[in-house]
Design a protein around this motif. Sequence first.
Motif: not given
Length: 393
Positions: A124-128, A306-312, A331-334, A366-367
């Motif tokens: 994951t890259s959360v800079s964006i 990532k979307q499912l992992g974060g939501w769950l 968490m989706v952004s790479r 994805t980014t």
Amino acid sequence: MDFLITLTLIILLTKLFSHIFAKFNLPTVIGELLVGIIFGPALLNLIHTDNFVTLFAQIGVILLMFIAGIEGDLTQLMKYWKPSLVVAILGVIFPTIGAFIVCVLMFHFQISTALFIGLILSATSVSISIQVLKEMNYLDSKEGMVILGAAVADDIICVILLGIASSVFAGPHSNSLNLIGLILPKLLFFVLAFVFGKWLVPPILSLSKHLIATENLSGIAIVLCLAFASLATYLGMSDVLGAYFIGLAISQTKYKAELSAKIEAIGYSTFIPVFFVSIGLNVKLAHLSTNLPFILITIIIALIGKQLGGWLGARLCGFSSESGNIIGAGMVSRGEMALVVAQVSINAHLIDQSHYTAMIIVTVVTTLIAPLLLKIFILKQHAQEPIPQVIAH
């Protein structure tokens, strides 16, 4: 003199492309990647990979991970450690397992190749995401804090798995290594990193301030970075792991802000752009048409995983479904970490050129999608909860 012309072109073009992408609110790292693709062998063939580019790129990725460590915030990770850790773990598990199953069952890849593709998708890259959160006044919300905390945990998990997996599958004698011989050096590294980071890094940095030398503090910090990168390699881990952990140690000292600014200036002015361009230089568009089904499927896995992992993960820790969607989208952004894993994988001959190109395309897509998803879910929550739950300082 060719290397001077190459370096001149790389720095100039990356800054111009970064400016253009920033103007359109797009990730600047994508612009730097495109410099390598457009001006490299894939299209115009003006810039090529050589020993100079390779060495600069290696220093660039080490400095990149060093900076990521320095800018880390372990205090926030501890404050929201449970939801952050759960989100990070599930955000690694879902895309990794999903990619592994698809690669093995549908495309009949080797286990090592499937595993490393899964690791690339787990990064994951959360800079964006951070920029979007700032723009929408959500950086200090509980969702923003969990995203930041999970990003720290995600990076640590991913880098550790990368180091272990690299030593298992890429080691010259990996088949003959017994379990104890494989695990003990890694444990020793983490013990040394903890002891050194907690008790030795602060006094070393303090002593460096008394040296009569130009840029003494930043110079000693880079010495620590390179030394720990070398130590990690010696103990069978990735060099980026050593750089990252020594950066985390520095993040807990009073020199964090000063060193972050100075090391960023060193890294982002020269070395880090070369790293991103070097990745683009290795892209071969000839593989695009033959790998289109694989690319489309991995993009879907990357997004949903990532979307499912974060939501769950958020739901399991008591967050609302709307908050879970925001955390998942965050968490989706790479980005940098996915590119690091991809670079390590191809250098270790664990993925081939076609898979490498596919992973770069997945990272780019994805980014680009992540900021849009995050804005959509934040606006949706705004419609139901006009005032976000902001943490009191």
